[in-house]
Scaffold this motif. Structure first.
Motif, PDB file in Angstrom:
ATOM      1  N   ALA A  70       0.952  -1.255   0.144  1.00 26.12           N
ATOM      2  CA  ALA A  70      -0.180  -0.065  -0.265  1.00 26.12           C
ATOM      3  C   ALA A  70       0.622   1.348   0.063  1.00 26.12           C
ATOM      4  CB  ALA A  70      -1.124  -0.030   1.213  1.00 26.12           C
ATOM      5  N   ASN A  71       0.349   2.357  -0.231  1.00 25.62           N
ATOM      6  CA  ASN A  71       1.030   3.527  -0.533  1.00 25.62           C
ATOM      7  C   ASN A  71       0.963   4.476   0.746  1.00 25.62           C
ATOM      8  OD1 ASN A  71       1.600   6.182  -1.576  1.00 25.62           O
ATOM      9  ND2 ASN A  71       0.975   5.701  -3.517  1.00 25.62           N
ATOM     10  N   HIS A  72       1.973   5.015   1.241  1.00 25.92           N
ATOM     11  CA  HIS A  72       1.995   6.039   2.212  1.00 25.92           C
ATOM     12  C   HIS A  72       2.682   7.431   1.565  1.00 25.92           C
ATOM     13  CE1 HIS A  72       1.324   7.362   6.200  1.00 25.92           C
ATOM     14  NE2 HIS A  72       2.494   7.214   6.369  1.00 25.92           N
ATOM     15  N   THR A  73       2.731   7.741   0.603  1.00 28.56           N
ATOM     16  CA  THR A  73       3.294   8.832  -0.196  1.00 28.56           C
ATOM     17  C   THR A  73       4.889   8.657  -0.465  1.00 28.56           C
ATOM     18  OG1 THR A  73       3.671  10.208   1.569  1.00 28.56           O
ATOM     19  CG2 THR A  73       1.483  10.287   0.665  1.00 28.56           C
ATOM     20  N   TRP A  74       5.440   9.598  -1.242  1.00 31.54           N
ATOM     21  CA  TRP A  74       6.841   9.615  -1.415  1.00 31.54           C
ATOM     22  C   TRP A  74       7.739   9.904  -0.387  1.00 31.54           C
ATOM     23  CZ3 TRP A  74       9.728   6.522  -4.221  1.00 31.54           C
ATOM     24  CH2 TRP A  74      11.089   6.870  -4.432  1.00 31.54           C
ATOM     25  N   SER A  75       7.473  11.194   0.272  1.00 24.62           N
ATOM     26  CA  SER A  75       8.101  11.816   1.151  1.00 24.62           C
ATOM     27  C   SER A  75       7.425  11.956   2.416  1.00 24.62           C
ATOM     28  CB  SER A  75       8.936  12.929   0.637  1.00 24.62           C
ATOM     29  OG  SER A  75       7.988  13.861   0.194  1.00 24.62           O
ATOM     30  N   MET A  90       1.970  10.741  -4.446  1.00 22.06           N
ATOM     31  CA  MET A  90       1.093   9.586  -4.549  1.00 22.06           C
ATOM     32  C   MET A  90       1.658   8.493  -5.752  1.00 22.06           C
ATOM     33  SD  MET A  90      -2.677  10.059  -3.184  1.00 22.06           S
ATOM     34  CE  MET A  90      -2.662  11.940  -3.787  1.00 22.06           C
ATOM     35  N   SER A  91       1.779   9.332  -6.944  1.00 20.40           N
ATOM     36  CA  SER A  91       1.952   8.450  -7.994  1.00 20.40           C
ATOM     37  C   SER A  91       3.391   7.981  -8.127  1.00 20.40           C
ATOM     38  CB  SER A  91       1.819   9.255  -9.282  1.00 20.40           C
ATOM     39  OG  SER A  91       2.610  10.597  -9.421  1.00 20.40           O
ATOM     40  N   ARG A  92       4.430   8.970  -7.518  1.00 23.20           N
ATOM     41  CA  ARG A  92       5.758   8.472  -7.440  1.00 23.20           C
ATOM     42  C   ARG A  92       5.956   7.124  -6.648  1.00 23.20           C
ATOM     43  NH1 ARG A  92      11.142  12.233  -5.819  1.00 23.20           N
ATOM     44  NH2 ARG A  92      12.640  10.727  -6.464  1.00 23.20           N
ATOM     45  N   VAL A  98       6.885   1.109  -6.538  1.00 29.04           N
ATOM     46  CA  VAL A  98       6.273  -0.390  -6.004  1.00 29.04           C
ATOM     47  C   VAL A  98       6.048  -1.171  -7.387  1.00 29.04           C
ATOM     48  CG1 VAL A  98       4.644  -1.509  -5.020  1.00 29.04           C
ATOM     49  CG2 VAL A  98       5.550   0.432  -3.859  1.00 29.04           C
ATOM     50  N   ARG A  99       5.507  -0.547  -8.579  1.00 24.75           N
ATOM     51  CA  ARG A  99       5.297  -1.266  -9.649  1.00 24.75           C
ATOM     52  C   ARG A  99       6.648  -1.955 -10.262  1.00 24.75           C
ATOM     53  NH1 ARG A  99       5.631  -1.118 -14.809  1.00 24.75           N
ATOM     54  NH2 ARG A  99       6.609   0.696 -14.826  1.00 24.75           N
ATOM     55  N   LYS A 100       7.589  -0.906 -10.349  1.00 27.32           N
ATOM     56  CA  LYS A 100       8.947  -1.426 -10.952  1.00 27.32           C
ATOM     57  C   LYS A 100       9.350  -2.682 -10.142  1.00 27.32           C
ATOM     58  CE  LYS A 100       9.844   2.955 -13.402  1.00 27.32           C
ATOM     59  NZ  LYS A 100      10.848   4.057 -13.312  1.00 27.32           N
ATOM     60  N   ILE A 101       9.308  -2.423  -8.832  1.00 25.55           N
ATOM     61  CA  ILE A 101       9.635  -3.653  -8.018  1.00 25.55           C
ATOM     62  C   ILE A 101       9.223  -4.901  -7.972  1.00 25.55           C
ATOM     63  CG2 ILE A 101      10.597  -4.241  -5.710  1.00 25.55           C
ATOM     64  CD1 ILE A 101      11.069  -1.133  -5.182  1.00 25.55           C
ATOM     65  N   THR A 102       7.791  -4.718  -7.906  1.00 29.41           N
ATOM     66  CA  THR A 102       7.102  -5.956  -7.738  1.00 29.41           C
ATOM     67  C   THR A 102       6.179  -6.438  -9.102  1.00 29.41           C
ATOM     68  OG1 THR A 102       5.098  -4.838  -6.637  1.00 29.41           O
ATOM     69  CG2 THR A 102       6.947  -5.425  -5.320  1.00 29.41           C
TER      70      THR A 102
END
Length: 275
Positions: free
Chosen positions: A135-140, A156-158, A163-167
């Motif tokens: 899940a997403n907790h933002t970039w910074s 959010m999009s970053r 995560v998409r690139k890793i998994t």
């Protein structure tokens, strides 16, 4: 300052209202949609209910594919609570994953990008490989309600892209830093395919490294359909997890991810889920 009215309260007041009714936001002037896990389950579309029941039946027959909802709980019947961890991965995450694996528990990990996901891609891969929810907790960790819309969207999009690139998977859930959201954040979340997740249980582990106190706070606040907020970045949190899990199980709780808690409903982009 008025708080958003939960769907559970609205249902009690007016059974004909849906869980997606318009409610007051934290600012007292903007609006966003909020619903409770029980209401989300109750209002799940018929097709999703049938899919859930089919998966559960397959699990009972030993025919469910590994990693499907078939081996999960039915929170329509079980006394469920969702376990979530924010702001990782960190140097503590490996130990936490060892504990969760030993206890056969899955959790939702609201990942932080800068200095976390970008520095520990192997931990992100392991979280995913062991069946936990990404899940997403933002970039910074910027407060989304305090920055321009374009900046909030990048936050959010970053993380989504990292995560998409890793998994190869894109998160469907997002937790706004400090739980601060509004109509604008909800609109951005909807565009990005993200549902927002708040919480009902907090140990305030960012203020203490006392594992016994963290355990006590979690257990004192936990009720059915709750969402527990912890952080795997703090020194006292991970050592508290075994005791928390042991006592919750003793009390009859089934510990699940956020998506399992909502099932058979699926998280709706832009919606705010809060017990």
């Amino acid at each position: 300052m008025p708080k958003p009215i939960s769907a559970a309260r609205r249902t009690a007041l007016a059974g004909l209202l849906t869980a997606t009714s318009l409610v007051l936001a934290l600012s007292g002037c903007a609006t966003y949609d909020v619903t409770a896990p029980a209401d989300a389950r109750a209002e799940a579309p018929a097709a999703e209910v049938r899919a859930k029941d089919t998966a559960l039946a397959a699990a009972q027959d030993g025919k469910a594919p590994r990693g499907t909802d078939g081996d999960g709980a039915d929170c329509r019947k079980a006394k469920c609570v969702a376990l979530t961890f924010d702001a990782g991965p960190s140097e503590n995450t490996g130990r936490l994953l060892d504990i969760l694996k030993k206890e056969k528990v899955h959790a939702s990990f609201f990942l932080l990008g800068e200095n976390h996901v970008e520095k520990r891609p192997a931990a992100v891969k392991r979280i995913d490989a062991e069946g936990h929810e990404l899940a997403n907790h933002t970039w910074s960790h910027q407060i989304l309600t305090d920055i321009p819309p374009a900046a909030a969207e990048r936050e959010m999009s970053r993380l989504q892209e990292a995560v998409r690139k890793i998994t190869g998977k894109t998160p469907r859930l997002m937790r706004p830093p400090q739980g601060r959201t509004d109509e604008q954040v909800s609109d951005i979340s909807k565009r990005l395919g993200l549902a927002q997740v708040l919480w009902s249980v907090t140990a305030k582990d960012y203020r203490t490294n006392d594992s016994a106190l963290i355990t006590e706070r979690v257990l004192d606040q936990t009720e059915r359909d709750g969402i527990i907020l912890l952080h795997d970045i703090y020194r006292g949190t991970v050592p508290a997890v075994p005791g928390i899990l042991k006592e919750l199980k003793k009390r009859g709780y089934t510990i699940v991810t956020v998506s399992q808690l909502l099932s058979p409903a699926k998280p709706q982009p832009g919606m705010v889920y809060r017990p």
